[in-house]
Each structure stands twice: as structure tokens, then as C-alpha cells.
Design a protein around this motif. Structure first.
Motif, PDB file in Angstrom:
ATOM      1  N   THR A   1       0.863  -1.180   0.000  1.00 11.01           N
ATOM      2  CA  THR A   1       0.000   0.000   0.000  1.00 11.01           C
ATOM      3  C   THR A   1       0.893   1.221   0.000  1.00 11.01           C
ATOM      4  O   THR A   1       2.097   1.123   0.233  1.00 11.01           O
TER       5      THR A   1
ATOM      6  N   ASP B   1       0.914   3.551   2.145  1.00 10.41           N
ATOM      7  CA  ASP B   1       1.005   4.166   3.472  1.00 10.41           C
ATOM      8  C   ASP B   1       2.414   4.681   3.716  1.00 10.41           C
ATOM      9  O   ASP B   1       3.382   3.941   3.607  1.00 10.41           O
TER      10      ASP B   1
ATOM     11  N   ASN C   1       5.062   9.140   0.090  1.00  7.90           N
ATOM     12  CA  ASN C   1       4.500  10.335  -0.498  1.00  7.90           C
ATOM     13  C   ASN C   1       5.603  11.143  -1.141  1.00  7.90           C
ATOM     14  O   ASN C   1       6.689  11.270  -0.606  1.00  7.90           O
TER      15      ASN C   1
ATOM     16  N   SER D   1      -0.378  15.305  -4.095  1.00 13.27           N
ATOM     17  CA  SER D   1      -1.454  14.339  -4.319  1.00 13.27           C
ATOM     18  C   SER D   1      -1.635  13.983  -5.783  1.00 13.27           C
ATOM     19  O   SER D   1      -1.899  12.842  -6.132  1.00 13.27           O
TER      20      SER D   1
ATOM     21  N   LYS E   1      -1.620  10.271  -7.095  1.00 11.49           N
ATOM     22  CA  LYS E   1      -2.842   9.670  -7.649  1.00 11.49           C
ATOM     23  C   LYS E   1      -2.566   9.058  -9.013  1.00 11.49           C
ATOM     24  O   LYS E   1      -3.026   7.971  -9.335  1.00 11.49           O
TER      25      LYS E   1
ATOM     26  N   ASP F   1      -3.459   8.062  -0.615  1.00  9.69           N
ATOM     27  CA  ASP F   1      -4.120   8.907   0.381  1.00  9.69           C
ATOM     28  C   ASP F   1      -4.106  10.342  -0.089  1.00  9.69           C
ATOM     29  O   ASP F   1      -3.215  10.771  -0.820  1.00  9.69           O
ATOM     30  N   GLU F   2      -5.109  11.041   0.366  1.00  8.26           N
ATOM     31  CA  GLU F   2      -5.113  12.480   0.106  1.00  8.26           C
ATOM     32  C   GLU F   2      -4.088  13.106   1.048  1.00  8.26           C
ATOM     33  O   GLU F   2      -4.155  12.934   2.266  1.00  8.26           O
ATOM     34  N   THR F   3      -3.070  13.779   0.512  1.00  2.55           N
ATOM     35  CA  THR F   3      -2.106  14.440   1.396  1.00  2.55           C
ATOM     36  C   THR F   3      -2.260  15.939   1.264  1.00  2.55           C
ATOM     37  O   THR F   3      -2.566  16.457   0.193  1.00  2.55           O
TER      38      THR F   3
END
Lengths: 333, 450, 287
Positions: free
Chosen positions: C70, C72, C75, C81, C85, C96-98
Motif C-alpha cells: 500500500t 502508506d 508520499n 497528491s 494519484k 491517500d489524500e495528502t
């Protein structure tokens, strides 16, 4: 107390040595050789030296000011030393424009393209010299015969250097002992009665400079002694083996640019190794290569090439030859 | 090749000869008047910070414990004056940062009763080795050469190691400083008794005192006295900086080379300073804790440079006052010698156990020379007493290549400053090397934790 | 003459053929099987090689992304984001939305507020100066101004302001890679949530000394008087170690604390000017 104190890391005192002092020390050490060359070659030596020094300094100034846009550092004396060394490696009757081209190559190509003082891998003066040697072979190999102070610039009588005499002679099948008659004796070589470049004329003057450099602790003995030692050793072996086709060590050391190269060119700080072990290896390399080029190579003289070749190995030596560190090897008494 | 260097009495490789300027070598030690108030930092040693055991408003006597050692590698702190504790607060001390210090307003000079204040020299050593070590610990003795490492730690030799030689450092190779020199001349006998005490504590037969030959009077004086002390030999050494560095001194005197990353005890030697030996004498024979030390106050611009017996915690301003007052053009004040000392930020800094000297520099001589490009002259390599390559270590630190710096043994650097001193291009190599050394030390510590 | 040419051509061709065969076998032997997706992912990354993701460079990050189960904790702060994405779409995972971040300097010790007491005469490196001593002023927490962060920033977003002697961070260039945060020996740079129009409110001080000492060293120091704590309606302000801190996640940018701060150590940026009825003026520096 109203003034603010300075705070810095230790040490809070500094030795008296500066780069300028070292550079001018080299210049002083070169003076005997310069004086000797003026005595032997006359006006040509003065004109060539002045041209080289002035053009080196001017080129350094112009490049720093207009191309690199860096602070001007011509006062550190390094350009002066480069110019002087370049001149001392040239024949005294060389046309001035060639000297200027040599200076441009020395400063512009060999020094400034690498970032200026401290960053050049090759000795700038030697690069300049070798460039001229390859570009203008005839002018660079017709050496004026030392004829005294009164010699004019253009009317110098030229002749072959002792090295060239031997080289040509051996090639034509003559024996060295016969050829030795045609060239100056060892004592004359020492005092300076041989054709050649401006600086290599008097071995004695160069040795005075060497002693001065050692006394002032500007250089250490390692490089000059290992250059001369290895050259002497190698040529002695050959000489003992066959004195008919190989000249003796005394001749090899005193003729040509060995002393100038070993004392002033090979010891150039920037392009020589940084610890004594590597210095000795570097010096021996130069001595050996000089002998090989002289005896078997195409050119009668090989010091410049030998130094430039060994310059290329300096970064490697600095990286792999390390001084034995304190406490590295346990030895308890 | 196993050639022992004996032609000249010094360490074989590297080193420099800075001008000595021992302005105060003929000035006898004078006690400094007790100031109106003192600030005693609670961290004057290497190791854990001591814990204060007095509170604001308490009355303390001279020699009374005011902060106790916090762990094994730590040291007790005693009051150097008698008076009232006015506060415990932070102060910028010689470390360059704010540290806690105990502020005491002086009232008279009432000493703790158990301290023998007579001038008699007691040469009979009555305590057993363990008791001597305990006494050193109680009395807060630390290395007075400048490193301030707690002495009792050095005396407690691990079981698997054995000391057979005590090296006593009377070299004082730093320019300007003369405090050890004067101490050897004036308290020679006490120092030798102190050495005998150390010998007893460590159970060794042999002690070697190294003194540089620029102090011939001290060498002669101690040689004369040492005839009565079996096992103690005095050696006159050729002058060369940094002879007083622990590893270099061991090499000079015994020919043993402390291996990289090891301690003197690994070559069966323990090094103490002469001033420490004197402090040990006072602690063991006179029951006097370390509350004062000799400080050289000097500088070319000072009217009356001298050597002073200073109560710990006296502000530096009071020392300078005693030496004739602060000249107007002072540009830098250094605690310790000019080669390894720390520059102070103001004159309010208190004297601490590790302060061997105060050296004043004029504004004109206090700024660094301009730094230009390295010309690779290798003078730093020649000068490095540890045979490192300072130019390379400095470059690696500058470029944050710390792994390579570790391979090049940056941690062996003793920070003597010979490289920066000798550099013709004025490059502050040691500034960078220190950064590299501290970063690599941190890396090694983190690795060891994992 | 022609025979020389022919011999030359043949021998060179043979040499070329032999070399080609050798090269072919060497390439076969040393071939490394790599997931082709790594190249694609790397192409999508910004290629800044800033290390903001915690990996040595974009390539390493791409390898980690492809290998990861994943996303997690993975980033790219530079790409944000959007890039994450895109890559998530490529690899069939969810990103995830950061929140975008920006760097701020937690010190406002300009020469005006923080008088110089000594002169540092050493190499231009904050880290070396920090290891040596407290600095040119009496604040042992404040900015040393030698520009380690300027050198660390690969995006040219930081420069030293000549009048304040402090680094100024250009919000439009800052990608929040965190290089400056790591470079600062005094931990003066914080990555905060990026608000719209680059509005910011934060405590521009890191001095943990007691108020009396702090204010002596620097007039703009936070003295932990806790006035801001009382005025904040959202519980965004905490005081720890004699220092106030505004939690960017809870802060609603109401600006009440700015007006309340007695030492003006809380700064606001990029807000419209206040209505004249508010008496206390706020300090704006690059607003």
C-alpha cells in the motif's frame, strides 16, 4: 567594553606562511638560473622571460575578470611563477608571438579551465611548453649556443643540444665515447656551457635554487632526489651494460632539463602528490620515464613529457597511497 | 623498519613550532583576591552534569560540596568561597552555551574545618590505593591540562588491563601558557608527592615526567628533587607542538604508539598533568578539594601579565583586572592556549577547572587570515602529528561525505590545530574536520546502539 | 594499394563482428530483470531527486512504490497528491489524500530585535557555528544566518535577506521536501499545512529559555506569557518548554493571537489589511 569580541574555533594563531610568500620564494630560487641564462644567452633570455611573465599575468587577469568573473588573484604570484617557468623551458631565440601563445595555453587551457590555482591536474608551464614543442617543432628544437651576454635576440648561433648530439650519433652508429668528445665536459655542463632552453643552461645555478628552496622549507627533498636518483640508477645500469651506446649517469643528469624539471617543475605543489611515500614513487616514475624517452623515444629530451605523464597519476596516488597513520600498526617497545 | 627515534627527544612525525611568547614564565604565582561573588558552573568536566545539593539562601563554607557527581563519569563540585547561595541560574560559560551555575555572594573566607591549610609538606602517604581513588573522586579532581576528564575514572583501571607506567605531562607546549611551568618551580615537591600518590593508587613502579627543554629551570629543579623519589624520572624533551597531546607524549617518552581508537591504558600507560598531580597531593594529603587552580593571564597587550591562583568561579574580568585591566583594542579572549583554547564571548565567564590560561589578543591579531584556494602544498599533511591528511578530511566534511571521512580516520584527529596553523592559503581545515569528526562519532554511536 | 584497403575492410569487419558477439553474450549474462513499471513510475515523478520522500532519489522511490503493498507512508512532497494519484492509477492502488505543506522559519531574530554581542569569525556554516557556541547573539536557539538551509534547498526557494539576516522562504518555489529542515542544526524550520493564498500564522520563535532570559536576548522572543493560549477559541495553541506553538491543523486563521501577542512573536502572512479599529498592528515582513 564596547567592542564585540571575535569568536572562532581554535587555533587562534596562524603561521607566517602564505601562498604569496611560497610563490615568491620559488621566484627567488629561480633568480640564479635566470641570471646565469642572461649571462649566457644575452638579450634573448630577457625578452623571452619578460614576454612570458607579462603575458601569463595578463591572461590570468583577463580570464578571471571577463570569463570567470571571479575575484582577481594575480597577486598570489602563481601566474608569475608559471610565466617564469615557461620562459625557462624555451629557447632564447624563440619569436615572441610563440611565447604569448604558449602563455595563453599555459594559463588559459592548463590552469583556468580547471578552475584556477589549486585545481589544475597538469603543470601549466609544461603544458604550454609541450604545446609549443608540438606546434612549432623546428623553432622549439633549434637551441642557441651559449655565446655570452652580448648575444643579440635574433642573431644567436644555433646548434644541437648535447642530448641531441648523442641521440643522433648513436642512431648513426657512432659510439658514445667518441661523441663525448664533441660535447662539453661534465664540469662545463655543471657550470653551464651547453645549448638548450633558457633555464637549463647552468646546473650550478639550479642547484643553488634547490638549496634555497630546501632551506626555506618550500619543498621537501623527496621529489627532486627521487627523480635524479632513479634516473641515475637506471642510466648507470644501462651504461655499465653497454657504455658504447648508452651515456653515463652524470651526463644524463647534467644535460638537458632534468635539474630544472626535478627541482622546479615536478615539485609544483598543485600537480604533485601530497605525502612522502607517493612523492618518492612519483619522482621515480619521472626519472624512469625521462630515461626511457631519452634513450628509446623519438625526442632527445623527455623530462616535460615524463612530468606530465606522472601528473596524470597524481590523483590516483593521492587516493591510494596513504601515509602510515599514527597508531595504525601496533608496535610496542 | 623499527627505528626508534632517539636522536631528538620528541615524537617522530608532524608537529609545528609556533612562536612561544612565554611572557609570564618568570612571574611567580600570586593568589587572586576573592571576588565579591562567584558563579560556579555545575558542569566543569567531561561526563554527566553534577546535581546541585544546595539551595538558594544556604550558607556554604569554602571547600563545601555544592554539587555532587551524577554517575561514575562525573565529578563533585565544591564551593570555592564562603557565603550565601544567591541563585542557581544559567550563565554563558566557557563552553559557549548557557549552563547552570551556582551563584554565591561572598562573605568572609571561612573554610571547612577538615581542610589542612598549613604550609607543611606532608610526604608520608597513609591512604590505601582504594582510599586514594575515593579521595580523588570526593575532591572533584579532574584532568587540569584542559580536557577535564574525571581523574578517578583514569585511576580505576579495568581488571583486564594493567598500567605499568605513569606519564606526567609537564610539557606545556601551548604558546603563552606558563601555569604548569610556575607550578613545577614553586610546588615541585608537592607535585612529586602527588605523583608518588598516583603511583601508589595504580600500583606502578615507574613514573616519567616529560618537560619541554624550553623550561630548563623546571627540569633541573624537578631532577634535583626527584633524587629522593624512587621510580620517578624527569625527561627534558625537544620543543615541538603538540608534544603535550596524550598520544604524542606517550610516543615520545616510551616509544609506544596508542592504536587508533584506543586509550593510553591499552599500551599500559596512564597520563596525568602536573597540575592534576598537585591537586591530587592537596586532596589526599591536605584534604582539600579542587577549588582553585593556577591560571596564566597573558597577552601582548596586557600591562601586567601574570600567573594567578584563582578560586573556581571567579569571573574572567577579575583575572584581567588583576593583570592590569582590559586593553581597549582587545579583539579576542581565549580560555586555554591559543592553539586549542576556546574563544570567550564576554568577560563575565567564570573560571572553571579546565581553564589553564586566559590569553588576550589585540583586534588586529584576532581575525583570521583570508581563505584562498588550496594549492595542495601538503604542508598540513607534513604538520599533522597523527599522520592524517587534513586537507582531504576537511574537503570530505565540507562535502558531507562522512562515510569516507570515517574510512580516512577522521576520528583519530586530536584537534591540535597544526593543519590550520600551517596552511599558507589560510584555510581553516580544522573547523571542517571538527564537524566531520563529531558527525562521524555520532554515526558510530548510533550504529553501536543498533 | 587496393589490396591494402580490402584487407583493412575485412579485418575491421571481422573485429566488429567478434566484438558484437562478445557484447551480445555479456549482455545476456549480466542482464538484470527489472519491473518495467519502475521506469514508468519514475517518468511520472518530478525527477527532482530531492530526497524529500526519504529515499535517495526518484529512482529508489519508484522502486519502493512498485514494490509496496500500500502507499502508506509513501508520499512525494514535490509532486503532491496529483502525482501520487497518477502513480496509484498506474499501479492499481489507492493513494491517500495528502495536504500540501510549506516551510516556515521559527525565528524572527532580526538585528533590530536581537542585538549582536560577538562577532563570529569562522567558516560560513551554521552547523560549525552551532557546534562552537551560542552564536553572535545571546539567543542559543535562534537562527545563525549562515545559510545552511540556502545551500540545502535544491529548488532555490530560500535566500538570506540582507536586512534581516534571516532566510526567507519563497512559498511559490517551496515544495516541502524537508531538506532545509534536516540541514538546520537548531531545528528552526517547520513544515506546516499550506493554506489558501499562502496564508500563515505561526510562532516565529524557538527560544525555550525562561521568559526573562529570552526577552533579554531577543525582543521578539516568545516569553510563554500564555495570552495567546487564552484568546484562542479553537485550542490550537499549546505551551511547552516556555514556548507557544500553534497547531496548523486546528488553527482557523482567526488572527486573534497575533493581536494579543505582547512580544509580537506570532507572525501573520498574506492576510488582507486589518480594519483600522484594531489598535495593535501586526508585523508583516514579506506579506
Amino acid at each position: 567594553m564596547n567592542n564585540q569580541l571575535n569568536v572562532s574555533l581554535s587555533p587562534h594563531i596562524h603561521g607566517r606562511e602564505t601562498t604569496e610568500k611560497l610563490m615568491f620564494g620559488v621566484v627567488i630560487a629561480l633568480l640564479p638560473a635566470l641570471v646565469a641564462s642572461i649571462i649566457f644567452f644575452g638579450a634573448g633570455a630577457i625578452i623571452t622571460t619578460a614576454t612570458a611573465v607579462i603575458s601569463c599575468i595578463v591572461f590570468e587577469y583577463l580570464i578571471q575578470k571577463f570569463i570567470l568573473c571571479k575575484p582577481i588573484s594575480i597577486t598570489d604570484g602563481s601566474a608569475l611563477v608559471t610565466g617564469l617557468l615557461l620562459a625557462l623551458n624555451l629557447p632564447s631565440n624563440i619569436p615572441a608571438y610563440m611565447v604569448i601563445i604558449g602563455s595563453l595555453i599555459a594559463i588559459g587551457v592548463a590552469k583556468m579551465t580547471f578552475g584556477g590555482l589549486g585545481n589544475n591536474p597538469f603543470n601549466p608551464a609544461l603544458v604550454g611548453r609541450v604545446f609549443l614543442l608540438i606546434s612549432f617543432p623546428s623553432q622549439m628544437t633549434t637551441w642557441p649556443v651559449p655565446a655570452g651576454f652580448a648575444t643579440g635576440y635574433a642573431d644567436a648561433v644555433t646548434g644541437a643540444t648535447p642530448l641531441a648530439v648523442i641521440k643522433e650519433g648513436v642512431k648513426n652508429g657512432e659510439s658514445v665515447s667518441e661523441l663525448m668528445q664533441a660535447i662539453p665536459s661534465t664540469v662545463e655542463l655543471l657550470l653551464g656551457k651547453l645549448g638548450g632552453s633558457i633555464g637549463e643552461v647552468s646546473a650550478l645555478a639550479l642547484l643553488i635554487g634547490f638549496i634555497y628552496l630546501l632551506y626555506k622549507k618550500i619543498i621537501t627533498w623527496h621529489i627532486p632526489v627521487s627523480v635524479i636518483g632513479s634516473l641515475a640508477l637506471f642510466t648507470s645500469i644501462l651504461w655499465v651494460f653497454n657504455p658504447d651506446i648508452y651515456a653515463g649517469p652524470a651526463f644524463h643528469i647534467l644535460s638537458g632539463g632534468v635539474l630544472l624539471g626535478a627541482i622546479f617543475m615536478a615539485t609544483d605543489y598543485v600537480t604533485s602528490p601530497m605525502n612522502s611515500k607517493a612523492m618518492i614513487l612519483y619522482g621515480c616514475g619521472i626519472g624512469l620515464l625521462t630515461a626511457i624517452i631519452r634513450i628509446w623515444g623519438a625526442y632527445p629530451e623527455g623530462v616535460s613529457f615524463a612530468i606530465l605523464i606522472m601528473n596524470a597519476f597524481v590523483p590516483l596516488m593521492n587516493a591510494y597511497i596513504k601515509p602510515k597513520r599514527f597508531g595504525e600498526e601496533i608496535k610496542n617497545g | 623498519m623499527m627505528i626508534r627515534y632517539k636522536t631528538s627527544n620528541t615524537f617522530p612525525k608532524g608537529g609545528i613550532h609556533p612562536p612561544e611568547y612565554k611572557l609570564t614564565q618568570n612571574v611567580p604565582i600570586k593568589p587572586l583576591p576573592i571576588p565579591k561573588s562567584v558563579m560556579i558552573p555545575i558542569s566543569q568536566h567531561i561526563g554527566a552534569v553534577a546535581a546541585p545539593v544546595v539551595a538558594k539562601g544556604d550558607y556554604v563554607k569554602t571547600g563545601q560540596l555544592i554539587a555532587s557527581a551524577n554517575g561514575f563519569v562525573s565529578s563533585n563540585i565544591h564551593s570555592s568561597v564562603s557565603g550565601i547561595v544567591s541563585k542557581i541560574d544559567t550563565i554563558i560559560d566557557a563552553s559557549g552555551y548557557r549552563q547552570n551555575a551556582i551563584f554565591i555572594d561572598v562573605q568572609g573566607d571561612e573554610w571547612v574545618d577538615s581542610i589542612d591549610r598549613s604550609a607543611d609538606v606532608i610526604s608520608k602517604i597513609e591512604l590505601a590505593p582504594e582510599q586514594i581513588i575515593e579521595k580523588c573522586k570526593e575532591s572533584g579532581i579532574v584532568g587540569l591540562g584542559g580536557a577535564t576528564f574525571p581523574s578517578h575514572v583514569k585511576l580505576a583501571v579495568p581488571k583486564d588491563k594493567k598500567c605499568n607506567t605513569i606519564i606526567i605531562n609537564g610539557v606545556e607546549c601551548e604558546p603563552y601558557l606558563t601555569s604548569d611551568h610556575r607550578l613545577m618551580l614553586e610546588k615541585g615537591e608537592e607535585i612529586l608527592i602527588g605523583i608518588a600518590i598516583l603511583m601508589k593508587a595504580l600500583d606502578v613502579e615507574k613514573a616519567m615526567v616529560g618537560i619541554e627543554s624550553n623550561k630548563p629551570d623546571a627540569v633541573e629543579h624537578l631532577k634535583e628533587l626527584a633524587k629522593r623519589f624512587p621510580g620517578i624520572s624527569i625527561h627534558s624533551l625537544t620543543v615541538k607542538y603538540p608534544q603535550g597531546a596524550e598520544k604524542q607524549l606517550i610516543k615520545t617518552l616510551t616509544g609506544r604508539e596508542v592504536p587508533s581508537g584506543k586509550l593510553p591504558i591499552d599500551v599500559n600507560a596512564v597520563v596525568h598533568n602536573v597540575a592534576t598531580a598537585y591537586a591530587v597531593y592537596e586532596a589526599v594529603q591536605k584534604n582539600k578539594p579542587l577549588i582553585e587552580r593556577v591560571v596564566t593571564v597573558t597577552g601582548k597587550s596586557l600591562p601586567a601579565p601574570g600567573n594567578y591562583l584563582v578560586r573556581i568561579g571567579s569571573p574572567v574580568s577579575s583575572l584581567i583586572e588583576a593583570a592590569g585591566g582590559l586593553p581597549d583594542d582587545t579583539g579576542k579572549i581565549v580560555s586555554g592556549g591559543p592553539m586549542m583554547g576556546k574563544a570567550l564571548q564576554n568577560t563575565g565567564v567564570p573560571a572553571s577547572k579546565g581553564m589553564s590560561g586566559i590569553v588576550l589578543f589585540r583586534a588586529s591579531e584576532s581575525t583570521r587570515v583570508e581563505k584562498i584556494a588550496c594549492i595542495r602544498c601538503a604542508k598540513c599533511v607534513t604538520a599533522c602529528p597523527m599522520n592524517l591528511e587534513p586537507h582531504l578530511l576537511a574537503t570530505l566534511s565540507m562535502k558531507a561525505m562522512f562515510e569516507r571521512a570515517e574510512d580516512e580516520k577522521v576520528t583519530d584527529c586530536i584537534e591540535c590545530g597544526s593543519c590550520s596553523y600551517t596552511c599558507p592559503a589560510g584555510r581553516p581545515s580544522l573547523d571542517y574536520i571538527r564537524l566531520g569528526k563529531s558527525t562521524v562519532m555520532k554515526m558510530i554511536r548510533e550504529r553501536n546502539i543498533k | 594499394m587496393s589490396s591494402t584497403i580490402i584487407v583493412t575492410i575485412i579485418s575491421l569487419s571481422l573485429l566488429a563482428a567478434v566484438s558484437a558477439v562478445i557484447l551480445y553474450f555479456v549482455a545476456q549474462k549480466f542482464h538484470v530483470n527489472e519491473d518495467p513499471r519502475i521506469d514508468d513510475v519514475q517518468a511520472a515523478l518530478p525527477a527532482a531527486n530531492c530526497g524529500g520522500c526519504g529515499f535517495a532519489g526518484c529512482r529508489n522511490f519508484a522502486e519502493a512504490l512498485v514494490a509496496a503493498e500500500t502507499f502508506d507512508g509513501l508520499n512525494c512532497p514535490v509532486g503532491g497528491s496529483e502525482v501520487m494519484k497518477l502513480i496509484a492509477g498506474m499501479l492499481g492502488k489507492a493513494a491517500d489524500e495528502t495536504e500540501p505543506l510549506t516551510a516556515v522559519l521559527l525565528c524572527n531574530g532580526t538585528p533590530e530585535f536581537r542585538p549582536r554581542t560577538t562577532r563570529y569569525d569562522g567558516v560560513e556554516s551554521c552547523r560549525i557555528q552551532h557546534n562552537l557556541y551560542i552564536g553572535e547573539t545571546n539567543c542559543s536557539y535562534g537562527c545563525l544566518g549562515n545559510g545552511d538551509c540556502v545551500k540545502a534547498c535544491k529548488f532555490g526557494a530560500i535566500k538570506i535577506d540582507n536586512s534581516t539576516k534571516l532566510p526567507v522562504i519563497d512559498d511559490s518555489k517551496c515544495v516541502a521536501c524537508g531538506a532545509c529542515v534536516k540541514s538546520c542544526p537548531r531545528n528552526l524550520i517547520e513544515l506546516r499545512k499550506k493554506e489558501k493564498k499562502d496564508r500563515k500564522i505561526y510562532v516565529a520563535c524557538s527560544n525555550c529559555d525562561k521568559g526573562a532570559i529570552a526577552i533579554k536576548a531577543c525582543k521578539a522572543a516568545c516569553i510563554a506569557c500564555s495570552k495567546c493560549l487564552k484568546v484562542c477559541e479553537f485550542g490550537a495553541i499549546t505551551i511547552e518548554k516556555n514556548l507557544a506553538h500553534i497547531d496548523a491543523k486546528k488553527c482557523k486563521l482567526c488572527r486573534k493571537c497575533v493581536a494579543e501577542c505582547s512580544t509580537k512573536s506570532i507572525l501573520e502572512f498574506n492576510f488582507p489589511p486589518r480594519k483600522p479599529k484594531v489598535e495593535t498592528e501586526s508585523i508583516t515582513i514579506n506579506g
